[in-house]
Scaffold this motif. Structure first.
Motif, PDB file in Angstrom:
ATOM      1  N   CYS A  63      -4.521   6.282  -1.299  1.00 24.21           N
ATOM      2  CA  CYS A  63      -3.495   5.503  -1.333  1.00 24.21           C
ATOM      3  C   CYS A  63      -3.733   4.375  -2.489  1.00 24.21           C
ATOM      4  N   LEU A  64      -2.501   3.881  -2.964  1.00 19.89           N
ATOM      5  CA  LEU A  64      -2.363   2.824  -4.207  1.00 19.89           C
ATOM      6  C   LEU A  64      -2.022   1.598  -3.622  1.00 19.89           C
ATOM      7  N   TYR A  65      -2.749   0.450  -4.361  1.00 24.98           N
ATOM      8  CA  TYR A  65      -2.580  -0.820  -3.795  1.00 24.98           C
ATOM      9  C   TYR A  65      -2.044  -1.339  -4.907  1.00 24.98           C
ATOM     10  N   VAL A  66      -0.565  -2.032  -4.833  1.00 30.64           N
ATOM     11  CA  VAL A  66       0.098  -2.374  -5.933  1.00 30.64           C
ATOM     12  C   VAL A  66       0.519  -4.167  -5.679  1.00 30.64           C
ATOM     13  N   LYS A  67       0.086  -5.111  -6.207  1.00 29.95           N
ATOM     14  CA  LYS A  67       0.463  -6.375  -6.104  1.00 29.95           C
ATOM     15  C   LYS A  67       2.092  -6.744  -6.251  1.00 29.95           C
ATOM     16  N   ARG A  68       2.637  -6.124  -7.349  1.00 27.83           N
ATOM     17  CA  ARG A  68       3.968  -6.217  -7.670  1.00 27.83           C
ATOM     18  C   ARG A  68       4.739  -4.795  -7.994  1.00 27.83           C
ATOM     19  N   VAL A  69       5.316  -4.672  -6.960  1.00 31.91           N
ATOM     20  CA  VAL A  69       6.075  -3.016  -6.990  1.00 31.91           C
ATOM     21  C   VAL A  69       6.949  -3.345  -8.068  1.00 31.91           C
ATOM     22  N   VAL A  74       0.676  -1.122  -0.093  1.00 34.80           N
ATOM     23  CA  VAL A  74      -0.055  -0.047  -0.008  1.00 34.80           C
ATOM     24  C   VAL A  74       0.785   1.303  -0.164  1.00 34.80           C
ATOM     25  N   LEU A  75       0.961   2.169  -1.026  1.00 34.98           N
ATOM     26  CA  LEU A  75       1.441   3.480  -1.011  1.00 34.98           C
ATOM     27  C   LEU A  75       0.379   4.586  -0.708  1.00 34.98           C
ATOM     28  N   TYR A  76       0.941   5.200   0.179  1.00 39.47           N
ATOM     29  CA  TYR A  76       0.148   6.283   0.883  1.00 39.47           C
ATOM     30  C   TYR A  76       0.855   7.869   0.504  1.00 39.47           C
ATOM     31  N   VAL A  77      -0.045   8.396  -0.402  1.00 41.27           N
ATOM     32  CA  VAL A  77       0.596   9.722  -1.083  1.00 41.27           C
ATOM     33  C   VAL A  77       0.012  10.713  -0.398  1.00 41.27           C
ATOM     34  N   THR A  78       0.491  12.082  -0.638  1.00 39.40           N
ATOM     35  CA  THR A  78      -0.244  13.249  -0.275  1.00 39.40           C
ATOM     36  C   THR A  78      -1.208  13.678  -1.041  1.00 39.40           C
ATOM     37  N   GLY A  79      -2.672  14.020  -0.500  1.00 39.50           N
ATOM     38  CA  GLY A  79      -3.458  14.569  -1.085  1.00 39.50           C
ATOM     39  C   GLY A  79      -4.447  13.255  -1.621  1.00 39.50           C
ATOM     40  N   TYR A  80      -5.233  13.752  -2.551  1.00 42.89           N
ATOM     41  CA  TYR A  80      -6.257  12.793  -2.988  1.00 42.89           C
ATOM     42  C   TYR A  80      -5.609  12.142  -4.590  1.00 42.89           C
ATOM     43  N   LEU A  81      -5.829  10.936  -4.679  1.00 44.20           N
ATOM     44  CA  LEU A  81      -5.239  10.332  -6.031  1.00 44.20           C
ATOM     45  C   LEU A  81      -5.852  11.235  -7.363  1.00 44.20           C
ATOM     46  N   ASP A  82      -6.790  11.934  -7.261  1.00 43.37           N
ATOM     47  CA  ASP A  82      -7.190  12.633  -8.588  1.00 43.37           C
ATOM     48  C   ASP A  82      -6.090  13.577  -8.854  1.00 43.37           C
ATOM     49  N   ALA A  83      -5.334  13.924  -7.957  1.00 47.29           N
ATOM     50  CA  ALA A  83      -3.934  14.840  -8.542  1.00 47.29           C
ATOM     51  C   ALA A  83      -2.747  14.052  -9.147  1.00 47.29           C
ATOM     52  N   TYR A  84      -3.024  12.786  -9.058  1.00 48.84           N
ATOM     53  CA  TYR A  84      -2.028  11.829  -9.917  1.00 48.84           C
ATOM     54  C   TYR A  84      -2.339  11.198 -11.099  1.00 48.84           C
ATOM     55  N   GLU A 109      -2.464   6.458 -14.902  1.00 49.49           N
ATOM     56  CA  GLU A 109      -2.533   5.984 -16.119  1.00 49.49           C
ATOM     57  C   GLU A 109      -1.331   5.012 -16.784  1.00 49.49           C
ATOM     58  N   ARG A 110      -0.252   5.294 -16.417  1.00 47.99           N
ATOM     59  CA  ARG A 110       0.894   4.795 -16.771  1.00 47.99           C
ATOM     60  C   ARG A 110       1.728   3.751 -15.724  1.00 47.99           C
ATOM     61  N   LEU A 111       1.155   3.961 -14.614  1.00 53.23           N
ATOM     62  CA  LEU A 111       1.836   3.286 -13.531  1.00 53.23           C
ATOM     63  C   LEU A 111       1.992   1.512 -13.759  1.00 53.23           C
ATOM     64  N   GLY A 112       0.768   0.758 -14.305  1.00 55.70           N
ATOM     65  CA  GLY A 112       0.663  -0.472 -14.373  1.00 55.70           C
ATOM     66  C   GLY A 112      -0.372  -0.819 -13.458  1.00 55.70           C
ATOM     67  N   PRO A 113      -0.443  -2.124 -13.394  1.00 55.54           N
ATOM     68  CA  PRO A 113      -1.460  -2.782 -12.360  1.00 55.54           C
ATOM     69  C   PRO A 113      -1.661  -2.181 -11.068  1.00 55.54           C
ATOM     70  N   HIS A 114      -2.809  -1.632 -10.493  1.00 53.37           N
ATOM     71  CA  HIS A 114      -2.943  -1.305  -9.455  1.00 53.37           C
ATOM     72  C   HIS A 114      -4.550  -1.120  -9.145  1.00 53.37           C
ATOM     73  N   THR A 115      -4.842  -1.020  -7.709  1.00 60.87           N
ATOM     74  CA  THR A 115      -6.177  -0.606  -7.498  1.00 60.87           C
ATOM     75  C   THR A 115      -5.990   0.629  -6.645  1.00 60.87           C
ATOM     76  N   ARG A 116      -7.055   1.538  -6.341  1.00 62.86           N
ATOM     77  CA  ARG A 116      -6.967   2.780  -5.631  1.00 62.86           C
ATOM     78  C   ARG A 116      -7.856   2.964  -4.394  1.00 62.86           C
ATOM     79  N   GLY A 117      -7.452   3.831  -3.461  1.00 63.86           N
ATOM     80  CA  GLY A 117      -8.250   4.251  -2.466  1.00 63.86           C
ATOM     81  C   GLY A 117      -8.570   5.593  -2.649  1.00 63.86           C
TER      82      GLY A 117
END
Length: 131
Positions: A100-106, A74-84, A89-97
């Motif tokens: 925070c971002l949820y990444v199975k394979r960093v 789980v990656l915790y970023v500053t602010g809401y994910l709308d700003a990212y 779009e280019r990160l690869g497989p992930h889900t979102r809160g």
């Protein structure tokens, strides 16, 4: 590296999750120039961010951080994910809160994009209010 962070990393049983955590410690340290620190909840954070809501509630959080959980990182970023959105779009497989971002394979995420997300989060958290 802080002893508590090293202990947490050494205690990650799943080899893939441990490799991902070590990769993030190195990447986030390089991008932010900050040392890793252990925050509550098993979060490894870099830098600090003082937040204050309109309600008056305030506190401190990591400027950027992550937690190696059992099923994913789980990656915790500053602010809401709308700003990212442009980067996600280019990160690869992930889900979102919300923040925070949820990444199975960093290690399978686009590393340049991951660096850009880390940099944006850290810059957002550490920018002076006048900026």
């Amino acid at each position: 590296m802080d002893n508590d962070v090293a202990k947490l990393l050494d205690g990650i049983a799943d080899e893939q999750r441990q490799r991902d955590a070590r990769l993030l410690v190195e990447l986030m340290g390089e991008v932010t120039g900050e040392p890793p620190a252990l925050w509550s909840g098993g979060i490894i954070g870099f830098g600090t961010w003082h937040y204050k809501y309109e309600s008056g509630r305030e506190g401190d959080a990591a400027a950027i951080g992550f937690a190696p959980r059992k099923a994913q990182t789980v990656l915790y970023v500053t602010g809401y994910l709308d700003a990212y959105e442009d980067l996600l779009e280019r990160l690869g497989p992930h889900t979102r809160g919300k923040g925070c971002l949820y990444v199975k394979r960093v290690d399978q995420a686009d590393q340049a994009t991951l660096r850009a997300i880390v940099a944006r989060s850290h810059e957002t958290a550490t920018a002076s209010p006048e900026e």
